[in-house]
Structure formats: C-alpha cells, structure tokens
Design a protein around this motif. Structure first.
Motif, PDB file in Angstrom:
ATOM      1  N   PHE A 202      62.439  31.040  75.050  1.00 14.86           N
ATOM      2  CA  PHE A 202      61.711  31.018  73.770  1.00 14.86           C
ATOM      3  C   PHE A 202      60.793  32.213  73.716  1.00 14.86           C
ATOM      4  O   PHE A 202      60.139  32.555  74.706  1.00 14.86           O
ATOM      5  CB  PHE A 202      60.837  29.756  73.666  1.00 14.86           C
ATOM      6  CG  PHE A 202      61.610  28.488  73.875  1.00 14.86           C
ATOM      7  CD1 PHE A 202      62.351  27.951  72.828  1.00 14.86           C
ATOM      8  CD2 PHE A 202      61.610  27.846  75.103  1.00 14.86           C
ATOM      9  CE1 PHE A 202      63.068  26.796  73.027  1.00 14.86           C
ATOM     10  CE2 PHE A 202      62.339  26.713  75.291  1.00 14.86           C
ATOM     11  CZ  PHE A 202      63.079  26.159  74.262  1.00 14.86           C
ATOM     12  N   TYR A 203      60.741  32.824  72.579  1.00 11.87           N
ATOM     13  CA  TYR A 203      59.736  33.854  72.311  1.00 11.87           C
ATOM     14  C   TYR A 203      59.052  33.422  71.028  1.00 11.87           C
ATOM     15  O   TYR A 203      59.730  33.283  70.000  1.00 11.87           O
ATOM     16  CB  TYR A 203      60.376  35.225  72.105  1.00 11.87           C
ATOM     17  CG  TYR A 203      60.991  35.793  73.369  1.00 11.87           C
ATOM     18  CD1 TYR A 203      60.181  36.459  74.306  1.00 11.87           C
ATOM     19  CD2 TYR A 203      62.358  35.684  73.607  1.00 11.87           C
ATOM     20  CE1 TYR A 203      60.751  36.984  75.456  1.00 11.87           C
ATOM     21  CE2 TYR A 203      62.913  36.202  74.751  1.00 11.87           C
ATOM     22  CZ  TYR A 203      62.111  36.857  75.685  1.00 11.87           C
ATOM     23  OH  TYR A 203      62.677  37.373  76.810  1.00 11.87           O
ATOM     24  N   ILE A 204      57.722  33.163  71.118  1.00 12.08           N
ATOM     25  CA  ILE A 204      57.019  32.754  69.903  1.00 12.08           C
ATOM     26  C   ILE A 204      55.957  33.810  69.597  1.00 12.08           C
ATOM     27  O   ILE A 204      55.161  34.185  70.468  1.00 12.08           O
ATOM     28  CB  ILE A 204      56.379  31.365  70.075  1.00 12.08           C
ATOM     29  CG1 ILE A 204      57.506  30.363  70.388  1.00 12.08           C
ATOM     30  CG2 ILE A 204      55.626  30.953  68.817  1.00 12.08           C
ATOM     31  CD1 ILE A 204      57.050  28.953  70.618  1.00 12.08           C
ATOM     32  N   TYR A 205      56.016  34.325  68.387  1.00  4.11           N
ATOM     33  CA  TYR A 205      55.125  35.405  67.966  1.00  4.11           C
ATOM     34  C   TYR A 205      54.242  34.923  66.821  1.00  4.11           C
ATOM     35  O   TYR A 205      54.618  34.008  66.090  1.00  4.11           O
ATOM     36  CB  TYR A 205      55.924  36.604  67.455  1.00  4.11           C
ATOM     37  CG  TYR A 205      56.761  37.261  68.516  1.00  4.11           C
ATOM     38  CD1 TYR A 205      56.283  38.375  69.227  1.00  4.11           C
ATOM     39  CD2 TYR A 205      58.031  36.776  68.815  1.00  4.11           C
ATOM     40  CE1 TYR A 205      57.068  38.975  70.196  1.00  4.11           C
ATOM     41  CE2 TYR A 205      58.817  37.366  69.784  1.00  4.11           C
ATOM     42  CZ  TYR A 205      58.325  38.476  70.471  1.00  4.11           C
ATOM     43  OH  TYR A 205      59.102  39.068  71.425  1.00  4.11           O
ATOM     44  N   SER A 206      53.134  35.589  66.711  1.00  7.79           N
ATOM     45  CA  SER A 206      52.316  35.346  65.520  1.00  7.79           C
ATOM     46  C   SER A 206      52.966  36.112  64.369  1.00  7.79           C
ATOM     47  O   SER A 206      53.885  36.904  64.595  1.00  7.79           O
ATOM     48  CB  SER A 206      50.893  35.870  65.746  1.00  7.79           C
ATOM     49  OG  SER A 206      50.977  37.260  65.967  1.00  7.79           O
ATOM     50  N   SER A 207      52.482  35.877  63.145  1.00  6.98           N
ATOM     51  CA  SER A 207      53.143  36.512  62.010  1.00  6.98           C
ATOM     52  C   SER A 207      53.016  38.043  62.054  1.00  6.98           C
ATOM     53  O   SER A 207      53.827  38.747  61.462  1.00  6.98           O
ATOM     54  CB  SER A 207      52.585  35.958  60.690  1.00  6.98           C
ATOM     55  OG  SER A 207      51.191  36.006  60.754  1.00  6.98           O
ATOM     56  N   ASP A 208      51.996  38.573  62.823  1.00  7.91           N
ATOM     57  CA  ASP A 208      51.933  40.034  62.946  1.00  7.91           C
ATOM     58  C   ASP A 208      52.579  40.530  64.239  1.00  7.91           C
ATOM     59  O   ASP A 208      52.160  41.516  64.845  1.00  7.91           O
ATOM     60  CB  ASP A 208      50.475  40.518  62.821  1.00  7.91           C
ATOM     61  CG  ASP A 208      49.579  39.790  63.803  1.00  7.91           C
ATOM     62  OD1 ASP A 208      50.106  38.840  64.466  1.00  7.91           O
ATOM     63  OD2 ASP A 208      48.400  40.143  63.922  1.00  7.91           O
ATOM     64  N   ASN A 209      53.608  39.801  64.670  1.00  3.00           N
ATOM     65  CA  ASN A 209      54.482  40.174  65.803  1.00  3.00           C
ATOM     66  C   ASN A 209      53.767  40.261  67.155  1.00  3.00           C
ATOM     67  O   ASN A 209      54.154  41.044  68.018  1.00  3.00           O
ATOM     68  CB  ASN A 209      55.189  41.517  65.536  1.00  3.00           C
ATOM     69  CG  ASN A 209      56.186  41.389  64.390  1.00  3.00           C
ATOM     70  OD1 ASN A 209      56.439  40.253  63.930  1.00  3.00           O
ATOM     71  ND2 ASN A 209      56.727  42.493  63.946  1.00  3.00           N
ATOM     72  N   LYS A 210      52.699  39.457  67.340  1.00  5.97           N
ATOM     73  CA  LYS A 210      52.057  39.435  68.666  1.00  5.97           C
ATOM     74  C   LYS A 210      52.629  38.282  69.448  1.00  5.97           C
ATOM     75  O   LYS A 210      52.718  37.165  68.939  1.00  5.97           O
ATOM     76  CB  LYS A 210      50.541  39.250  68.502  1.00  5.97           C
ATOM     77  CG  LYS A 210      49.840  40.562  68.291  1.00  5.97           C
ATOM     78  CD  LYS A 210      48.381  40.482  68.753  1.00  5.97           C
ATOM     79  CE  LYS A 210      47.659  41.739  68.334  1.00  5.97           C
ATOM     80  NZ  LYS A 210      46.902  41.529  67.100  1.00  5.97           N
TER      81      LYS A 210
END
Ligand code: ADP
Ligand code: MG
Length: 457
Positions: A80-88
């Motif tokens: 899993f890769y979970i990012y914030s909406s600004d791709n962090k």
C-alpha cells in the motif's frame, strides 16, 4: 482418400474448431472476470487500511503494518502507498522495493476514482481517492493475484485436455457415424458389382424411394431399363439389317443358279442381268442408308458442319429424285422468300440433309396414289418449317409411332419396295441438326410429314 476417411476428418475438424472457439471464449471471459474481481479485492484492502489510518491518527504506523501483515484476507505480495492529496507519502507498506516500486508522480497525478489497472513492477495495481473524515487520501494498492492466476492456469489445462479428448472422441464418433451413413452406398456397390452385361435383369433395392440413396437406386434402375431397351433394339437392328441384306443376295443367288442350269439365249442372259442389277441397286441403297445412319448417329461435333441453305438443298434433292425415277412429281411452294439469307440457312451437313429430304420426297411419291408430293416451305423468325404432303394409302393409326423405327414398314404397303430405313435415318438426321420431325396420317387419305429446323439468325 475414401469418403469415409474424408467425412471423419471433416467432422473432427468441425468439432475441434468449435471446441477451440468455445475454449478461447471461456478463457478470455474468465481472465476478464479475474481482473475485475481482483480490482475489487485490492480496493477493499486499500479502503480497510485507509479507514484505519484515518480513524486512528496517532496510532503507531508500525503497529498498523503489523496488523496488516497478519490479516487473514491479505493479498499475496500486497503493498500500500497512501499519499496526502498533495502527493506526500503518509503510509507505505512493502516487502521489496524492486517488486513493488512506489508509484511515480505521473501515476499519482492521474489517480481518479476509475477502476483501471496498471503495473507497479511485476504486480498489478489500482489507485483511487479515499475521502477521510477531514482529508482526502490517494491510495495505491498493488499485489499479485495468486488465486486468480492459479485458477486461470488450471482452466487452461482443463480446456487443453478437453480439446485433446474432443479430437479423439470426434474422430471415433465420426468414423462410426460416416460408416453408418455410407453403408447403403457400400451395399449399392456390391449390388452393382453383381450386375453384368449378361445379368442385366437384376435391379437395385429401391426401398421406399424416399431418401437420396433410394432415389439414386431408382435412377440407376431406370438407366438399366434404358440400357436393356437399347441392347434389345441393337440386337433387333442387327438381325433386321442382316435379313435385309440377305434377301437381295438370296434372290441374286437364285437367279444365277437357275440361269446356270442350262445354256440360255442372249436375251435371257440380259433379262437375268437386269434382275441382278436391280438387286444390286437395292443392296447398295440399303448399305448406303446404313452408312448414313451410322454417320447420323455420331455426335454433331464429329461432322463438319457449315452454313447451308435449306431451299437449295430441297431443290437439289428433288432434282436427284426426279432424275432417278421417271414419273414422279414434286411441287414445292415457297410462301415467301425472306431477304435475310440467314433465315433460310442452318448450320449442318449438306449431304445428310439432302438424304433426309430425298427420303421424304421419295416416300411421298411412292406411297401416294398419283406419284406426287407437295412441299410447303415456310420461314419464321427463328425456324424453317417444311411440310411434305401426299394423298394415298396413309398409315394405320396404331402403327404411326413405329414408322421411325429402323426396318419398320407399315402393314398396308402391299408390294411397294423399300427397306424401312428411310424415316429412321431422316429422324436421326433432323435430330442431329437440333430440329424436330412429326408425321400425321389418315389411312387411305393422306400423309404429311412436318420438319422444323432452328435457323442461324
Ligand atoms: N408418305 C407416306 N405415306 C404412307 N406411308 C408412309 C409414308 N411415308 C412413310 N410411310 C410408312 O412408313 C414406313 C417407313 O418408311 P421408310 O422408313 O421410308 O421405309 P420405306 O420407304 O423403305 O418402306 C413405310 O414403309 C410406310 O409404311
Ligand atoms: Mg422410304
């Protein structure tokens, strides 16, 4: 290759082709199904993790990873890769970075809520946006569909084995089926083998005359009937011909024998010679007719056909008859002479047509009571019609159909000479030129013969 083998191979090919088509469809739709099912499973896993992350903000990430690993419905090699909406990157869970490299910026920018599969390294992956309580997450899940690919692999083996079995089964069934279908033909072959030229009375079994094979037997039997008839006609023809040839020969022999018994005067010798001459003329007439009959029986291709004018030939035949026999009269009526020469011409053999006309003119004069025949000559757009008409003894109604048979002479001819070959020969000649001939007669009154030829025009 015999028909049985050919049918069997064709049958097997059809079955195998259908089976392969069916297998390809099954495999194709199964693999589509696996894909869509796997997307759902990956998304579900992604949602579970995202919920956990969103609900328990201050939970130790290591703990979440541990929980993930030990979940029962974890996917094989899931990452899993979970990012914030600004791709962090907020959360990542992977076992090997080479097998599951993190998604690059381009992929992250494209993430929407579509179920499109892409690849991270060797594994399939989906990306979607998860809306948490306050923020939105970009979630990327990748895994290897062990279960799905195993299922597809076994399906492939099952279909392959099915295909091999279907080849074997269809060949065996096809062999039995075509054997059964061809059995009646085998029977016909055996039966036909028994029919020889001497055993022509044997016939094939026609059954109920319904299926194709029974109809074939019927047609074959009809052909045999025609053959038997033709053989009989030929036999009759030969015996008639030899009889006709023998008669003048016997008469000649008799004349000579009687004359040789003693010395004769020169007048007696010349009388005998005259009688012999008449017999010889008769003989040569018969042999000429037989020769022409043989010629007319061959196919038109063997004759040299050229464009000939029917009216010219009719006049020539009249000329020949009148110079041969004194006292005969032939009247020719031409209703109208067409300007187009083609309407008077046919493609034919001049000598044969002349013989045919000669016979009809001779018959007309010979069997009339005034030694005369009338010919009317008509042309239409595509036909030339000639009607030879004479008054006289006529032909008994019951015998009309027989007068075209070689050597047949009607019962009322009394002492008129002839051999019975004229009309047979004439009919053959007319048919050879694709024409038609009919005879109408009223006994003791009149006879007319109608001949029609198709023209060139
Ligand atoms: N114009 C006619 N009038 C009456 N009978 C005819 C006429 N033409 C043909 N026939 C009958 O048809 C028979 C067959 O004719 P044909 O084949 O020309 O043989 P042939 O003239 O040698 O007897 C004749 O024997 C005769 O009985
Ligand atoms: Mg005749």
């Amino acid at each position: 290759m015999d028909i049985r083998k050919r049918l069997t191979i064709q049958f097997s090919l059809i079955v195998v082709t259908l089976f392969i088509l069916f297998s390809v469809c099954v495999y194709f739709f199964s693999s589509l199904h696996r894909k869509s099912e796997f997307i759902i499973r990956m998304k579900n896993r992604g949602i579970t993790i995202s919920q956990r992350l969103d609900n328990i903000k201050d939970l130790d990430l290591k703990l979440i990873k541990e929980i993930d690993k030990n979940t029962k419905n974890a996917l094989y090699g899931e990452t899993f890769y979970i990012y914030s909406s600004d791709n962090k990157l907020i959360y990542a869970n992977y076992t090997s970075a080479t097998n599951n490299p993190p998604p690059d910026k381009e992929i992250l920018d494209k993430i929407k809520n579509t179920d499109k599969i892409f690849y991270l390294g060797v594994n399939e992956a989906v990306g979607f946006i998860y809306s948490g309580k306050t923020v939105q997450y970009k979630v990327v899940v990748s895994a290897y569909d062990q279960l799905g690919f195993d299922g597809l692999q076994s399906l492939k083996i099952i279909l392959l084995v099915g295909c091999i079995l279907s080849v074997a089964c269809s060949y065996i069934l096809g062999w039995i089926y075509s054997g059964n279908a061809l059995q009646p033909i085998d029977k016909i072959i055996n039966d036909v083998d028994k029919i020889t030229a001497t055993e022509l009375n044997l016939r094939l079994d026609e059954g109920k005359k319904q299926d194709e094979i029974e109809r074939l037997s019927m047609t074959f039997n009809q052909m045999l009937d025609r053959l038997v008839k033709a053989f009989e006609t030929q036999k009759g023809f030969i015996s008639n011909a030899s009889h006709e040839l023998r008669t003048p020969l016997t008469s000649m022999k008799g004349h000579i024998e009687v004359t040789l018994v003693k010395d004769r005067s020169s007048q007696e010798y010349s009388e005998v010679l005259r009688a012999l001459l008449s017999d010889i003329e008769n003989l040569s007439k018969i042999s000429n007719n037989l020769l022409s009959l043989a010629l007319a029986t061959t196919d038109a291709g063997a004759l040299r056909l050229k464009k000939i004018r029917i009216d010219d030939i009719l006049f020539a035949a009249r000329e020949e008859l009148l110079s041969n026999v004194k006292g005969y009269a032939v009247t020719i009526t031409l209703s109208s002479i067409p300007e187009d020469e083609n309407r008077l011409s046919i493609l034919g053999n001049e000598q044969l047509i002349k013989t045919a006309f000669f016979n009809l003119l001779e018959n007309g004069c010979k069997y009339s009571n005034n030694n005369a025949v009338e010919v009317s000559f008509n042309t239409t757009a595509h036909e030339i019609e000639l009607v030879f008409r004479n008054t006289g003894i006529g032909i008994p109604e019951s015998e009309i159909w027989q007068v075209f048979q070689p050597f047949y002479r009607a019962s009322n001819i009394e002492n008129k000479t002839g051999s019975g070959l004229g009309l047979a020969l004439t009919q053959k000649i007319v048919e050879l030129h694709k024409g038609g001939i009919e005879i109408y007669s009223v006994i003791n009154k009149e006879t007319s013969v109608r001949v029609v030829f198709p023209t060139n025009s």
